[in-house]
Design an enzyme around this catalytic site. Sequence first.
Site, mmCIF file in Angstrom:
data_model
loop_
_atom_site.group_PDB
_atom_site.id
_atom_site.type_symbol
_atom_site.label_atom_id
_atom_site.label_comp_id
_atom_site.label_asym_id
_atom_site.label_seq_id
_atom_site.Cartn_x
_atom_site.Cartn_y
_atom_site.Cartn_z
ATOM 1 N NE ARG A 147 -1.917 2.073 3.500
ATOM 2 C CZ ARG A 147 -2.443 2.657 4.589
ATOM 3 N NH1 ARG A 147 -3.706 2.416 4.913
ATOM 4 N NH2 ARG A 147 -1.714 3.430 5.352
ATOM 5 C CE1 TYR A 159 -5.018 6.234 7.950
ATOM 6 C CE2 TYR A 159 -4.602 5.969 5.604
ATOM 7 C CZ TYR A 159 -4.747 5.427 6.865
ATOM 8 O OH TYR A 159 -4.592 4.083 7.040
ATOM 9 C CG ASP A 211 -6.999 3.690 3.257
ATOM 10 O OD1 ASP A 211 -8.090 4.215 2.952
ATOM 11 O OD2 ASP A 211 -6.788 3.119 4.338
ATOM 12 C CG HIS A 213 -8.466 7.103 6.124
ATOM 13 N ND1 HIS A 213 -8.924 7.704 7.261
ATOM 14 C CD2 HIS A 213 -7.989 5.904 6.514
ATOM 15 C CE1 HIS A 213 -8.729 6.908 8.304
ATOM 16 N NE2 HIS A 213 -8.170 5.804 7.874
ATOM 17 C CD GLU A 237 -8.153 0.551 2.817
ATOM 18 O OE1 GLU A 237 -7.083 0.073 2.383
ATOM 19 O OE2 GLU A 237 -8.367 0.702 4.027
ATOM 20 C CD GLU A 263 -10.078 1.260 7.482
ATOM 21 O OE1 GLU A 263 -9.289 0.630 6.777
ATOM 22 O OE2 GLU A 263 -9.792 2.333 8.028
ATOM 23 N NE ARG A 284 -9.320 -2.278 3.857
ATOM 24 C CZ ARG A 284 -8.345 -2.762 4.631
ATOM 25 N NH1 ARG A 284 -7.932 -4.008 4.480
ATOM 26 N NH2 ARG A 284 -7.774 -2.004 5.528
ATOM 27 C CD GLU A 340 -4.261 -2.661 6.777
ATOM 28 O OE1 GLU A 340 -5.460 -2.853 7.071
ATOM 29 O OE2 GLU A 340 -3.736 -1.538 6.749
ATOM 30 C CD1 TRP A 403 -7.963 11.936 10.168
ATOM 31 C CD2 TRP A 403 -8.555 9.868 10.797
ATOM 32 N NE1 TRP A 403 -6.806 11.194 10.306
ATOM 33 C CE2 TRP A 403 -7.150 9.921 10.686
ATOM 34 C CE3 TRP A 403 -9.155 8.660 11.177
ATOM 35 C CZ2 TRP A 403 -6.322 8.827 10.949
ATOM 36 C CZ3 TRP A 403 -8.364 7.571 11.434
ATOM 37 C CH2 TRP A 403 -6.950 7.658 11.337
HETATM 38 O O1 EZ4 Z 1 -7.105 4.388 9.977
HETATM 39 O O2 EZ4 Z 1 -6.747 1.414 11.892
HETATM 40 O O3 EZ4 Z 1 -6.350 0.645 6.221
HETATM 41 N N1 EZ4 Z 1 -6.045 1.011 7.312
HETATM 42 C C1 EZ4 Z 1 -6.515 2.104 7.938
HETATM 43 C C2 EZ4 Z 1 -6.068 2.296 9.359
HETATM 44 C C3 EZ4 Z 1 -7.107 2.998 10.209
HETATM 45 C C4 EZ4 Z 1 -6.814 2.765 11.669
HETATM 46 C C5 EZ4 Z 1 -7.883 3.386 12.562
HETATM 47 O O4 EZ4 Z 1 -7.744 2.932 13.875
HETATM 48 O O5 EZ4 Z 1 -7.244 2.861 7.353
HETATM 49 O O6 EZ4 Z 1 -4.846 2.978 9.390
HETATM 50 CO CO CO Z 2 -8.032 1.850 5.559
#
Ligand code: EZ4
Ligand code: CO
Length: 403
Positions: A147, A159, A211, A213, A237, A263, A284, A340, A403
């Site tokens: 990743r 992030y 990712d 996020h 992702e 996630e 996920r 992961e 976030w």
């Molecule tokens: O932000 O686990 O794909 N992984 C992620 C992680 C999450 C954290 C949050 O607790 O997006 O880094």
């Molecule tokens: Co993630």
Amino acid sequence: MKITDAKIYLNSPGRNYLTIEIHTDEGVIGLGDGTLNGRELAVYSYLKEHLFPSLIGRDPFDTEDIWNFFYRGAYWRRGPVTMTAIGAIDIALWDIKAKALGVPLYKLLGGSSREKVLVYCHASGRDTDHAMEEVAKKRELGYKAIRIQSGVPGMESIYGISKEKDSYEPAKKGELPEEESWNTSKYLNFVPSLFQRARDEFGYDLHFLHDCHHRLTPNEAAQLGKDLEPYKLFWLEDTVPGELQEGLRLIRQRTTTPLAIGEIFNTVYDCQTLITEQLIDYLRMTVSHSGGITPMMKIAAFAAIYHVKIGMHGPSDVSPIALSACLHVSRAINNLGILEYMGYSDKMSEAFPHEIHYKDGHLYTGNAPGLGVEFNKDFAEKHPYQKAYLPINRLEDGTMFHW
Ligand code: EZ4
Ligand code: CO
């Protein structure tokens, strides 16, 4: 066999973990993980005050009934706190069952579909050059899937990128969450060049992932997906926030870049539309945040019917206990995508000595009965819980954002 006691420990061997032990009259002890990053104390009291009392005297082999007792029995169903608490118990019960029978957990989940589980690691850089150095290091370690996250020109923080040290831990110690800021156009203008550079330098043999996020709209996500098509990502992702499952429909219609999400999901009802309409390629959801092994096996089977593969969340806030549960499930199910794996610091591995073994881009379960993880209580007690929070995120004008 009867459950005689349930204990709970908050510890912080480098980061916070919530660990439970379930004791039985035959001396077998099961371990569970109820870590919910930044909300540990809510899970703590949910378990201690509301769930543990109903466990005493139950047969730990009755995982199906115990799970439904807690899920249906609360009336107030679903939600990350509830499902993580139920997940901690369910993991510990499966650990007891496998230990009592003297077999590694995957043997009770349909057995071995594969000996090793493909994993992806993280390469995170302050900028493109630094990110490429990190990719080279991970390739050197044998990883087949990486990743890539990078700092974005003109943005102070983002992030996935650590300001201080190499290993990224998003939760920061303190009484209040830290604040980050975000600019979508700067991000969208930058990311394709990151992957162009990665393909130019490393070719097409490695799998690359990214990712977002949860920060894009469906249209922005579709643009990014299209821009990234030439670089053949393994997955993109968390493009959009996942609460609105229909949002993924718009992305799906407009890009062939594979999509992953889930996630922060905690029941199958968070992804029912995503699965039945085949709007994603990878789910996920992770074992500990989704109510445990009992529901995860069902969700994986449901996803398999619709060609959706499982690529579970495995950051370091998922402790070795929960990651081992993910690994055993990943080894057993037919529709594995990937898992992961961020790895654990020496301190974390000292608190949770484990059989999880990395080699050449893959994880191996080991053959110890149960999850193959121990809990070093003396060591953990020397590292007590410290309040920590995930950051919050605002647009540059101060508007509260995802976030
Ligand atoms: O932000 O686990 O794909 N992984 C992620 C992680 C999450 C954290 C949050 O607790 O997006 O880094
Ligand atoms: Co993630």
